[in-house]
Scaffold this motif. Structure first.
Motif, mmCIF file in Angstrom:
data_model
loop_
_atom_site.group_PDB
_atom_site.id
_atom_site.type_symbol
_atom_site.label_atom_id
_atom_site.label_comp_id
_atom_site.label_asym_id
_atom_site.label_seq_id
_atom_site.Cartn_x
_atom_site.Cartn_y
_atom_site.Cartn_z
ATOM 1 N N PRO A 57 0.791 -1.235 0.000
ATOM 2 C CA PRO A 57 0.000 0.000 0.000
ATOM 3 C C PRO A 57 0.826 1.289 0.000
ATOM 4 O O PRO A 57 0.268 2.384 -0.027
ATOM 5 C CB PRO A 57 -0.793 -0.109 1.306
ATOM 6 C CG PRO A 57 0.154 -0.831 2.229
ATOM 7 C CD PRO A 57 0.965 -1.776 1.366
ATOM 8 N N GLY A 58 2.154 1.166 0.022
ATOM 9 C CA GLY A 58 2.987 2.358 0.196
ATOM 10 C C GLY A 58 3.645 2.882 -1.061
ATOM 11 O O GLY A 58 3.165 2.664 -2.179
ATOM 12 N N ASP A 59 4.785 3.558 -0.868
ATOM 13 C CA ASP A 59 5.528 4.204 -1.952
ATOM 14 C C ASP A 59 6.458 3.192 -2.608
ATOM 15 O O ASP A 59 7.400 2.681 -1.987
ATOM 16 C CB ASP A 59 6.338 5.374 -1.372
ATOM 17 C CG ASP A 59 7.128 6.127 -2.429
ATOM 18 O OD1 ASP A 59 7.009 5.773 -3.629
ATOM 19 O OD2 ASP A 59 7.866 7.062 -2.064
ATOM 20 N N LEU A 60 6.234 2.909 -3.889
ATOM 21 C CA LEU A 60 7.019 1.902 -4.596
ATOM 22 C C LEU A 60 8.466 2.330 -4.835
ATOM 23 O O LEU A 60 9.298 1.514 -5.254
ATOM 24 C CB LEU A 60 6.352 1.560 -5.936
ATOM 25 C CG LEU A 60 5.083 0.714 -5.853
ATOM 26 C CD1 LEU A 60 4.398 0.627 -7.207
ATOM 27 C CD2 LEU A 60 5.403 -0.684 -5.342
ATOM 28 N N LYS A 61 8.773 3.595 -4.588
ATOM 29 C CA LYS A 61 10.146 4.066 -4.781
ATOM 30 C C LYS A 61 10.926 4.148 -3.457
ATOM 31 O O LYS A 61 12.062 4.616 -3.436
ATOM 32 C CB LYS A 61 10.136 5.438 -5.467
ATOM 33 C CG LYS A 61 9.601 5.378 -6.891
ATOM 34 C CD LYS A 61 9.646 6.736 -7.571
ATOM 35 C CE LYS A 61 9.122 6.647 -9.002
ATOM 36 N NZ LYS A 61 9.137 7.959 -9.694
ATOM 37 N N ASN A 62 10.291 3.668 -2.404
ATOM 38 C CA ASN A 62 10.926 3.678 -1.093
ATOM 39 C C ASN A 62 11.313 2.242 -0.728
ATOM 40 O O ASN A 62 10.504 1.478 -0.199
ATOM 41 C CB ASN A 62 9.979 4.264 -0.044
ATOM 42 C CG ASN A 62 10.635 4.466 1.307
ATOM 43 O OD1 ASN A 62 11.552 3.727 1.693
ATOM 44 N ND2 ASN A 62 10.174 5.466 2.035
#
Length: 402
Positions: A57-62
């Motif tokens: 559910p989060g930031d795919l670049k993190n």
């Protein structure tokens, strides 16, 4: 696209960490991936455990956030929450699936879920996946006032648990018993309507009031019918049982126990002795019972093989399910079906997986005329109804002269 490429580069940095955790990391760019896995957007990162998907559910670049999330998923023992589209995917992919349908705002439902969480891991050892669904639209389709509901699906066929959901040991034993036993699945009226809607041929044992008034006789009739359950499976006929009266009343079933068949949602009642399983099976699988007026009859591989042994002349349309082109052709071919009936020529359609390989077909869709099980493939334009009809008539005339 550029965004996906950037994300993939970022994910490469955590690949080695996942190897240590024995997590295999793969990428997928298939066109139907979003629909197949019930994803709301692309690109998405999905963690699969025992084939059940969980979307990040989060930031795919993190990459740090992703690694932390995957580590949490590996240690999380909670039952997975799935959406309607994901549930459809699981129905297709998992043979043994238990689903808890619940109301997230109901305290009793949440208390029961907490108890069922205790058997989640144990069920996996028996090759049973259990998930929970709170999607109001999906729950409403069950057409039940009760909540929560536990439904066990084996190869997509539902079986409703009617015991005490607060007793997790009883639930566990029931699910394992269903997994290891062959038998007729029990359904509610709501589930039965869904089964009838989703399947072309459905056989139903209506126990009705006899389950209360004469339980011994009812159980004996059911036991007799259990003997033919596997034969129905082989012929692609879904066999279920219900004690509820809603669907029975809708189809004018008044005396119990009773048996009948739904063909494309059209009901035919068996008028013989329900306890005579051989007679029931003979009637149910009789071509006249299975025939769908005005439609080309759908068969599976087992049924086709059986009909090839029985019929001297047979016309079969082989196609891939979901093909829009094939569906358009079928509408035209339906017009030929009536003409074939008048000439006592059976016309079937089949869309089993890999059926083209079984019959050495180079292309799909394909139209094949069988004479004494020997195939003759139509090489012309399937969109030309007149040419197709002339070819079939020519093949039959030639076969009858030989």
């Amino acid at each position: 696209d550029k965004d996906s490429e950037d994300i993939l580069l970022e994910l490469e940095t955590i690949d080695d960490n996942l190897d240590v955790e024995e997590v295999e990391f793969v990428k997928c760019s298939k066109e139907d991936a979003q629909r197949r896995y019930g994803l709301t957007q692309i690109p998405s990162l999905v963690f699969f455990e025992f084939r059940v998907p969980e979307v990040f559910p989060g930031d795919l670049k993190n990459d740090d956030e992703i690694l932390e999330w995957i580590t949490k998923e590996l240690t999380d023992l909670d039952m997975e929450e799935v959406t309607g589209p994901v549930l459809e995917y699981l129905m297709d992919e998992i043979d043994y699936l238990a689903v808890v349908y619940y109301n997230k705002d109901n305290r009793k439902d949440n208390s029961i879920l907490n108890r069922l969480e205790e058997i989640d891991e144990d069920l996996k050892f028996h090759d049973i996946n259990i998930v929970k669904v709170k999607d109001e639209k999906v729950v409403a389709e069950l057409d039940s006032d009760e909540s929560p509901l536990l439904v066990y699906y084996e190869n997509g066929i539902p079986n409703l648990f009617t015991g005490n959901l607060m007793d997790e040991k009883a639930v566990f034993n029931w699910l394992v018993t269903q997994r290891n036993a062959n038998g007729i699945e029990d359904v509610s009226d709501g589930l039965l309507r869904k089964v009838i809607e989703d399947n072309e041929f459905v056989a139903v044992f209506f126990s009705g009031s006899c389950a209360d008034e004469d339980a011994d006789e009812c159980e004996q009739v059911r036991a007799n019918l259990e003997e033919i359950d596997t034969v129905f499976d082989e012929y692609g006929v879904v066999f279920v049982a219900t004690h509820e009266l809603g669907v029975a009343k809708e189809n004018k079933v008044k005396r119990f126990p009773a048996f009948g068949m739904f063909k494309n949602e059209q009901f035919i009642k068996y008028e013989g002795e329900v306890g005579e399983e051989t007679a029931v099976l003979t009637w149910a699988l009789n071509p006249e019972t299975l025939d769908l007026p005005g439609e080309i009859e759908e068969v599976n591989g087992v049924m086709l093989a059986a009909r090839l042994k029985e019929e001297e002349h047979l016309v079969v349309f082989f196609y891939e399910e979901g093909s829009i082109y094939a569906q358009r052709l079928l509408k035209e071919l339906e017009l030929l079906d009536d003409k074939m009936d008048k000439n006592e020529i059976k016309f079937f359609k089949i869309s089993d997986d890999d059926i083209d390989k079984d019959y050495d077909l180079e292309d799909m869709p394909a139209l094949v005329y069988f004479h004494k099980a020997s195939p003759h493939i139509y090489q012309g334009d399937l969109r030309n109804e007149i040419a197709v009809e002339k070819w079939i008539i020519k093949e039959i005339k030639a076969a009858r002269k030989s």
